[in-house]
Each structure stands twice: as C-alpha cells, then as structure tokens.
Design an enzyme around this catalytic site. Sequence first.
Site, PDB file in Angstrom:
ATOM      1  N   ARG A 117     -32.832 -12.458  -4.260  1.00  0.00           N
ATOM      2  CA  ARG A 117     -31.785 -11.866  -3.441  1.00  0.00           C
ATOM      3  C   ARG A 117     -30.835 -11.020  -4.274  1.00  0.00           C
ATOM      4  O   ARG A 117     -30.415  -9.927  -3.855  1.00  0.00           O
ATOM      5  CB  ARG A 117     -31.031 -12.972  -2.691  1.00  0.00           C
ATOM      6  CG  ARG A 117     -29.887 -12.493  -1.798  1.00  0.00           C
ATOM      7  CD  ARG A 117     -30.171 -11.236  -1.010  1.00  0.00           C
ATOM      8  NE  ARG A 117     -31.440 -11.289  -0.287  1.00  0.00           N
ATOM      9  CZ  ARG A 117     -32.082 -10.216   0.137  1.00  0.00           C
ATOM     10  NH1 ARG A 117     -31.610  -9.000  -0.099  1.00  0.00           N
ATOM     11  NH2 ARG A 117     -33.222 -10.341   0.792  1.00  0.00           N
ATOM     12  N   LYS A 152     -13.380   5.019  -3.117  1.00  0.00           N
ATOM     13  CA  LYS A 152     -13.697   4.174  -1.959  1.00  0.00           C
ATOM     14  C   LYS A 152     -15.017   3.446  -2.199  1.00  0.00           C
ATOM     15  O   LYS A 152     -16.029   3.672  -1.551  1.00  0.00           O
ATOM     16  CB  LYS A 152     -13.752   5.020  -0.689  1.00  0.00           C
ATOM     17  CG  LYS A 152     -12.404   5.664  -0.356  1.00  0.00           C
ATOM     18  CD  LYS A 152     -12.516   6.628   0.810  1.00  0.00           C
ATOM     19  CE  LYS A 152     -11.169   7.294   1.091  1.00  0.00           C
ATOM     20  NZ  LYS A 152     -11.249   8.294   2.176  1.00  0.00           N
ATOM     21  N   LYS A 184      -0.649  13.062  -5.069  1.00  0.00           N
ATOM     22  CA  LYS A 184      -0.857  13.168  -3.622  1.00  0.00           C
ATOM     23  C   LYS A 184       0.481  13.397  -2.921  1.00  0.00           C
ATOM     24  O   LYS A 184       1.532  13.505  -3.558  1.00  0.00           O
ATOM     25  CB  LYS A 184      -1.556  11.913  -3.122  1.00  0.00           C
ATOM     26  CG  LYS A 184      -2.855  11.614  -3.871  1.00  0.00           C
ATOM     27  CD  LYS A 184      -3.673  10.535  -3.245  1.00  0.00           C
ATOM     28  CE  LYS A 184      -4.471  11.087  -2.100  1.00  0.00           C
ATOM     29  NZ  LYS A 184      -5.468  10.118  -1.582  1.00  0.00           N
ATOM     30  N   GLU A 214      -2.919  17.430  -4.944  1.00  0.00           N
ATOM     31  CA  GLU A 214      -3.386  17.585  -3.569  1.00  0.00           C
ATOM     32  C   GLU A 214      -2.396  18.454  -2.791  1.00  0.00           C
ATOM     33  O   GLU A 214      -1.190  18.242  -2.874  1.00  0.00           O
ATOM     34  CB  GLU A 214      -3.511  16.209  -2.922  1.00  0.00           C
ATOM     35  CG  GLU A 214      -3.943  16.215  -1.474  1.00  0.00           C
ATOM     36  CD  GLU A 214      -3.962  14.810  -0.890  1.00  0.00           C
ATOM     37  OE1 GLU A 214      -4.987  14.128  -1.030  1.00  0.00           O
ATOM     38  OE2 GLU A 214      -2.929  14.393  -0.323  1.00  0.00           O
ATOM     39  N   ASP A 235      -6.660  19.192   1.042  1.00  0.00           N
ATOM     40  CA  ASP A 235      -6.798  17.994   1.874  1.00  0.00           C
ATOM     41  C   ASP A 235      -6.851  18.337   3.361  1.00  0.00           C
ATOM     42  O   ASP A 235      -5.902  18.899   3.911  1.00  0.00           O
ATOM     43  CB  ASP A 235      -5.633  17.036   1.592  1.00  0.00           C
ATOM     44  CG  ASP A 235      -5.764  15.737   2.358  1.00  0.00           C
ATOM     45  OD1 ASP A 235      -6.865  15.165   2.373  1.00  0.00           O
ATOM     46  OD2 ASP A 235      -4.756  15.305   2.952  1.00  0.00           O
TER      47      ASP A 235
END
Length: 302
Positions: A117, A152, A184, A214, A235
């Site tokens: 597994r 992510k 950001k 950004e 963005d």
Amino acid sequence: MNSAIVAGSRPDPLSLQPALPDLAAQAAADVARALAEDVGSGDLTAALVDPALRMRARVVARQAAVVCGRPWVEAALHALDAQARWHWAVDEGARVEPGGVVFEVEAQARALLSAERTMLNFLQTLSAVATVTRRYVEAVAGTRARICDTRKTLPGLRVAQKYAVRIGGGLNHRMGLHDAILIKENHIAAAGGVRAALQRAQALAPQALFVQIEVETLAQLDEALDAGARLILLDNMELPMLQEAVRRNSVHPGGRAVLEISGGVTLANVRALAATGVDRISVGALTKDIEAVDLSMRLQPL
C-alpha cells in the site's frame, strides 16, 4: 541566492527554480513516516505467511499515465527487504498505457505484502501529479509560457510533489515561505504600496531565490515596473487585461520583467492564457486537485 530579481537584468525563468534536497534521503524520510502509520508495530496479516518465502510482484497500470515515484517506491520496499531485486519496465517520466507493466520486483513475500500500500500510494499520487503536469505542458507547447506549481501541496509531501512536477515537464515555484519572497496584496497594503514593499524587499533579496510581486491592476503593474520589479505575478486578470499587461511590459523603458499568470487556470483556458505572451503560468491543480492513477499489484511464485 539571486538578488538581481528586484532590479537589474531580466532573469531566466529556469534560474528561479529552488534546488531539490537529496531525493534518496527525502524518500527515506517520507517512507519512514508512511510505514510507521501503516505497519506500525507489525503487519498482523502478513504474519500468516512463511518468513522465508520469496515471491515476485508485478505492478500494472489500469489507465494511461506518466510514471513517477521510483525513489519512494524503492525506498518503501527496501525498508523491509534490502535484498529486493527490481526490474522497471517503464522509465521515470515515460508514459505507460492501460494494461502496461510498470515494474516487477522479487522480494520476501512478507515485505511485499506489508509495503504494497505504501509503494502504491506514492506511485499513484506522484504519477498523477506528473501526468496532470504533462497535460498542461503539452497544452502550451509552442508558446513561451512555462507551467509552474504552487505551494498548494499535500502536507508533508511538498518535495515529492514538486519532484513529480519536474518529471512531468513543469517548473517549481518557491519551495516554501523560507526561500523566496512573494509580495501579495496584504503585504502591499501593510507595507504602504507597491513601491514601498519592493524597496523593503531589497534588504532581504540576498537571502532569497527571487523577489516577486503580485499585481491585480494595470496601475499596479506600471508601479511595479517603474520600481524595478523583475518578476511580476498577474493575479486573476481577464484576457484583455493580460494582453495589455504583456504589451506594457514589452515597451517599458526599464526593461522587460518576467510575467507570471496565477488564478483560475484550467486545461480549458491555459492555451489562451499562454498565447498572451506571458513567461510562466502557475497552476495549483497540479498538486491539489489530482486523482490517483489506477494501479494493480499481483504476487506470483518464483
């Protein structure tokens, strides 16, 4: 580290990739955690099998895929049987068709049963990342755009997934918050604007692989270019705005920056986005929206 990303010459997009750690050591660490949660103090069912018995295992793909994960697969079985003998029918990064054999291995039957597994989990997951990445890379073929990953990723598997993105033909963005600067909207608001944020970033640039900012509007793009930004993230811009951003970047007297698109990227629209002339397109779906490749392992007597 590359401090020339805030101001100066335009960087090569390939130079922005972080270095991957030693894959053998990383695979061993990832596998140790996986076996600890699965095998724990011992595989009670595998104890039914004669410990001296050796068998052959064959893994077959039930769907087309780009094969990825060999370091993790081998580490999982070698942790339980250091004498396992492998034959890979498909190279790392090569495509396997439905019904195709991925690998065969001879080892202790107990080890094969206990590691099955864990081996397949890594192989299914990393092959899925490589397969999706390859689809995006093929979708933008012939344009200047390169496909990049994001942060992510599945917790604890960042290095493994970023490795799989490379196997699929994509580029890695920063490894984490520690190795590069991405300014950001909240950073810009807290710092007092685009120019102020970039000026503060210059002090940290020698510690960073790159400094990226950004922007959400053309006005912010102009401000970033005027401030000497060499790597800019566009963005969630619509196509007409992206096209104008590329035009403004190409004629800016300070020199052309590397432009990257982020937000709302899918296989359906990535070609149109790439056609705008941007350099990079970051896609969170490469690592977060994957569906494990369907694989099957069967044991056979020697």
